[in-house]
Enzyme design. Structure first.
Site, PDB file in Angstrom:
ATOM      1  N   ASN A 122       0.853  -1.190   0.000  1.00 22.68           N
ATOM      2  CA  ASN A 122       0.000   0.000   0.000  1.00 22.68           C
ATOM      3  C   ASN A 122       0.894   1.248   0.000  1.00 22.68           C
ATOM      4  O   ASN A 122       1.710   1.426   0.899  1.00 22.68           O
ATOM      5  CB  ASN A 122      -0.896  -0.045   1.255  1.00 22.68           C
ATOM      6  CG  ASN A 122      -1.857   1.117   1.317  1.00 22.68           C
ATOM      7  OD1 ASN A 122      -1.463   2.251   1.063  1.00 22.68           O
ATOM      8  ND2 ASN A 122      -3.093   0.861   1.658  1.00 22.68           N
ATOM      9  N   HIS A 182       0.926   6.176   1.907  1.00 21.64           N
ATOM     10  CA  HIS A 182       1.692   7.083   2.774  1.00 21.64           C
ATOM     11  C   HIS A 182       2.867   7.755   2.085  1.00 21.64           C
ATOM     12  O   HIS A 182       3.424   8.704   2.612  1.00 21.64           O
ATOM     13  CB  HIS A 182       2.063   6.372   4.069  1.00 21.64           C
ATOM     14  CG  HIS A 182       0.825   6.046   4.842  1.00 21.64           C
ATOM     15  ND1 HIS A 182       0.035   7.041   5.388  1.00 21.64           N
ATOM     16  CD2 HIS A 182       0.185   4.882   5.063  1.00 21.64           C
ATOM     17  CE1 HIS A 182      -1.026   6.473   5.951  1.00 21.64           C
ATOM     18  NE2 HIS A 182      -0.963   5.186   5.763  1.00 21.64           N
ATOM     19  N   ARG A 209       3.791  18.781   1.412  1.00 16.18           N
ATOM     20  CA  ARG A 209       4.436  19.948   0.816  1.00 16.18           C
ATOM     21  C   ARG A 209       3.701  20.457  -0.423  1.00 16.18           C
ATOM     22  O   ARG A 209       4.114  21.433  -1.046  1.00 16.18           O
ATOM     23  CB  ARG A 209       5.879  19.589   0.402  1.00 16.18           C
ATOM     24  CG  ARG A 209       6.848  19.559   1.556  1.00 16.18           C
ATOM     25  CD  ARG A 209       7.191  20.978   1.949  1.00 16.18           C
ATOM     26  NE  ARG A 209       8.001  21.021   3.140  1.00 16.18           N
ATOM     27  CZ  ARG A 209       9.329  21.145   3.138  1.00 16.18           C
ATOM     28  NH1 ARG A 209      10.002  21.197   2.015  1.00 16.18           N
ATOM     29  NH2 ARG A 209       9.966  21.205   4.270  1.00 16.18           N
ATOM     30  N   HIS A 247      -5.597   3.701  -1.797  1.00 12.22           N
ATOM     31  CA  HIS A 247      -6.948   4.061  -1.351  1.00 12.22           C
ATOM     32  C   HIS A 247      -7.273   5.480  -1.824  1.00 12.22           C
ATOM     33  O   HIS A 247      -6.674   6.447  -1.349  1.00 12.22           O
ATOM     34  CB  HIS A 247      -6.992   3.973   0.187  1.00 12.22           C
ATOM     35  CG  HIS A 247      -8.341   4.229   0.779  1.00 12.22           C
ATOM     36  ND1 HIS A 247      -8.582   4.093   2.125  1.00 12.22           N
ATOM     37  CD2 HIS A 247      -9.526   4.606   0.229  1.00 12.22           C
ATOM     38  CE1 HIS A 247      -9.852   4.380   2.372  1.00 12.22           C
ATOM     39  NE2 HIS A 247     -10.439   4.711   1.244  1.00 12.22           N
ATOM     40  N   ARG A 258      -9.378   8.260  -1.383  1.00 18.99           N
ATOM     41  CA  ARG A 258     -10.359   8.729  -0.402  1.00 18.99           C
ATOM     42  C   ARG A 258     -11.188   9.872  -0.960  1.00 18.99           C
ATOM     43  O   ARG A 258     -10.733  10.608  -1.835  1.00 18.99           O
ATOM     44  CB  ARG A 258      -9.649   9.202   0.872  1.00 18.99           C
ATOM     45  CG  ARG A 258      -9.243   8.076   1.773  1.00 18.99           C
ATOM     46  CD  ARG A 258      -8.628   8.604   3.044  1.00 18.99           C
ATOM     47  NE  ARG A 258      -8.405   7.520   3.986  1.00 18.99           N
ATOM     48  CZ  ARG A 258      -9.263   7.166   4.938  1.00 18.99           C
ATOM     49  NH1 ARG A 258     -10.388   7.820   5.098  1.00 18.99           N
ATOM     50  NH2 ARG A 258      -8.994   6.169   5.744  1.00 18.99           N
ATOM     51  N   ARG A 295      -6.914  12.733   0.538  1.00 20.52           N
ATOM     52  CA  ARG A 295      -5.847  13.149   1.470  1.00 20.52           C
ATOM     53  C   ARG A 295      -4.500  12.510   1.144  1.00 20.52           C
ATOM     54  O   ARG A 295      -3.477  12.976   1.560  1.00 20.52           O
ATOM     55  CB  ARG A 295      -6.246  12.893   2.906  1.00 20.52           C
ATOM     56  CG  ARG A 295      -6.138  11.457   3.338  1.00 20.52           C
ATOM     57  CD  ARG A 295      -6.266  11.358   4.834  1.00 20.52           C
ATOM     58  NE  ARG A 295      -7.631  11.516   5.270  1.00 20.52           N
ATOM     59  CZ  ARG A 295      -8.178  10.797   6.254  1.00 20.52           C
ATOM     60  NH1 ARG A 295      -7.451   9.912   6.887  1.00 20.52           N
ATOM     61  NH2 ARG A 295      -9.423  10.954   6.620  1.00 20.52           N
ATOM     62  N   GLU A 344      -8.544   0.600  -3.462  1.00 15.49           N
ATOM     63  CA  GLU A 344      -9.431   0.624  -2.287  1.00 15.49           C
ATOM     64  C   GLU A 344     -10.350   1.822  -2.422  1.00 15.49           C
ATOM     65  O   GLU A 344      -9.884   2.941  -2.685  1.00 15.49           O
ATOM     66  CB  GLU A 344      -8.621   0.794  -1.008  1.00 15.49           C
ATOM     67  CG  GLU A 344      -7.963  -0.462  -0.534  1.00 15.49           C
ATOM     68  CD  GLU A 344      -7.188  -0.198   0.752  1.00 15.49           C
ATOM     69  OE1 GLU A 344      -7.389   0.848   1.386  1.00 15.49           O
ATOM     70  OE2 GLU A 344      -6.370  -1.041   1.091  1.00 15.49           O
ATOM     71  N   THR A 351      -7.183   6.536   9.947  1.00 15.73           N
ATOM     72  CA  THR A 351      -7.038   5.455   8.977  1.00 15.73           C
ATOM     73  C   THR A 351      -8.333   4.642   9.011  1.00 15.73           C
ATOM     74  O   THR A 351      -9.207   4.903   9.841  1.00 15.73           O
ATOM     75  CB  THR A 351      -5.805   4.571   9.319  1.00 15.73           C
ATOM     76  OG1 THR A 351      -5.696   3.544   8.338  1.00 15.73           O
ATOM     77  CG2 THR A 351      -5.913   3.944  10.697  1.00 15.73           C
ATOM     78  N   THR A 352      -8.468   3.653   8.109  1.00 13.07           N
ATOM     79  CA  THR A 352      -9.683   2.837   8.093  1.00 13.07           C
ATOM     80  C   THR A 352      -9.842   2.161   9.456  1.00 13.07           C
ATOM     81  O   THR A 352      -8.965   1.429   9.894  1.00 13.07           O
ATOM     82  CB  THR A 352      -9.575   1.761   6.982  1.00 13.07           C
ATOM     83  OG1 THR A 352      -9.054   2.388   5.811  1.00 13.07           O
ATOM     84  CG2 THR A 352     -10.914   1.154   6.677  1.00 13.07           C
ATOM     85  N   GLU A 393     -11.109  -9.262   2.421  1.00 16.11           N
ATOM     86  CA  GLU A 393      -9.857  -8.935   3.112  1.00 16.11           C
ATOM     87  C   GLU A 393     -10.183  -8.785   4.587  1.00 16.11           C
ATOM     88  O   GLU A 393     -11.022  -7.953   4.965  1.00 16.11           O
ATOM     89  CB  GLU A 393      -9.242  -7.649   2.552  1.00 16.11           C
ATOM     90  CG  GLU A 393      -7.944  -7.304   3.282  1.00 16.11           C
ATOM     91  CD  GLU A 393      -7.126  -6.215   2.606  1.00 16.11           C
ATOM     92  OE1 GLU A 393      -7.173  -6.097   1.362  1.00 16.11           O
ATOM     93  OE2 GLU A 393      -6.441  -5.490   3.335  1.00 16.11           O
ATOM     94  N   HIS A 426      -3.940  -4.542   7.432  1.00 14.75           N
ATOM     95  CA  HIS A 426      -4.102  -3.397   8.326  1.00 14.75           C
ATOM     96  C   HIS A 426      -3.263  -3.555   9.583  1.00 14.75           C
ATOM     97  O   HIS A 426      -3.461  -4.498  10.344  1.00 14.75           O
ATOM     98  CB  HIS A 426      -5.560  -3.120   8.713  1.00 14.75           C
ATOM     99  CG  HIS A 426      -5.785  -1.646   8.923  1.00 14.75           C
ATOM    100  ND1 HIS A 426      -5.368  -0.995  10.051  1.00 14.75           N
ATOM    101  CD2 HIS A 426      -6.294  -0.696   8.115  1.00 14.75           C
ATOM    102  CE1 HIS A 426      -5.643   0.282   9.929  1.00 14.75           C
ATOM    103  NE2 HIS A 426      -6.192   0.503   8.758  1.00 14.75           N
ATOM    104  N   GLY A 441       1.022  -1.428   4.288  1.00 15.52           N
ATOM    105  CA  GLY A 441       1.439  -0.094   3.858  1.00 15.52           C
ATOM    106  C   GLY A 441       2.267   0.644   4.878  1.00 15.52           C
ATOM    107  O   GLY A 441       3.481   0.758   4.769  1.00 15.52           O
TER     108      GLY A 441
END
Ligand code: PXP
Length: 250
Positions: free
Chosen positions: A10, A13, A21, A46, A48, A52, A73, A103-104, A154, A192, A214
């Site tokens: 994942n 991040h 930045r 993911h 979102r 984000r 995702e 997070t999820t 999952e 996760h 991730g």
């Protein structure tokens, strides 16, 4: 016999750091290509609602450049459905989404939202998209997924990873859930919060065929790469001084 356990990376991040930045560095696509060359079996990202981390352009770039599958995702919403279809992804993992969560926070409640989820799954499947659903390790939720004819589930491993007191109980719940999914001909993935020690345990569950990791991998890669990056920077600085180039301050 032991079956193969695939690893999905994942890259959300990497995008989180980039977005801090507002520029282009570090590029999640570059991270995905490194993961691919390191033997990752898929890339997870993911998209979102608030964008984000991963953006719509990231998804397009990933679909265009990756040789391994992209596991998108997304929340089961009409906006995301359109994006998944238009971007021609081959795999989707439906996840719950709350705006304010860091997070999820848990699995999708398929039992409670069966009708809405079923409609989204049907539309994705009509476009030959393989659908996975992120759920808590709970037999009732898995049964609902069996009825919806998903390709895979999952299992949320967050409780197992974070819960120090009831780790054994959480492990057995994941194991029982994985066995139940396999018995019902659904592929079982997990993810996760997984770190090195958690993976040692989860990898023992033969019915799990894929892990998606991730945060820990991206975090740990800072320590694996920090020294090398500083040495490279020092080398550039020293060479530049030697050649009497002036360094401009950022
Ligand atoms: N699988 C799902 C469905 C997720 O939502 C996440 C987090 O985005 C992951 C796996 C990866 O979790 P982590 O970043 O904690 O390894």
């Amino acid at each position: 016999m032991n079956s193969k356990l695939r690893l999905g990376i994942n890259i959300d991040h990497v995008a989180t750091i980039r977005n801090a930045r507002g520029g282009l560095h570090p590029d999640p696509l570059k991270a995905a290509l490194i993961a691919q060359s390191a033997g990752a079996d898929n890339i997870t990202a993911h998209l979102r609602e608030d964008r984000r981390h991963i953006s719509d352009i990231d998804i397009k770039n990933l679909v265009k450049k990756l040789k391994i599958p992209l596991n998108l995702e997304m929340a089961p919403t009409n906006e995301m459905l359109k994006i998944a279809i238009n971007s021609k992804v081959k795999r989707v993992c439906l996840v719950p989404e709350k705006r304010k969560e860091i997070t999820t926070e848990g699995g999708l409640d398929v039992l409670k939202n069966k009708k809405k989820i079923s409609t989204i799954i049907g539309k994705l499947q009509n476009h030959n998209i393989r659908v996975s659903v992120f759920i808590d390790p709970c037999i009732k939720q898995i049964s609902a997924c069996v009825e919806l004819k998903v390709f895979s589930i999952e299992l949320h491993t967050g409780e197992f990873c974070d819960n120090k007191k009831n780790k054994k109980k959480e492990f057995f719940q994941i194991q029982k859930s994985a066995k139940f999914a396999k018995k019902n001909n659904i592929e079982c993935h997990a993810g996760h919060g997984l770190k090195y020690n958690d993976v040692k345990e989860i990898a023992k569950i033969n019915e799990i065929s894929e892990l998606n990791i991730g945060h820990f991998i991206i975090g740990e890669s800072i320590f694996m790469g920090l020294k090398k990056t500083i040495l490279k920077m020092k080398n550039i600085i020293n060479n530049s001084r030697k050649k009497k180039f002036l360094l401009r301050s950022a």
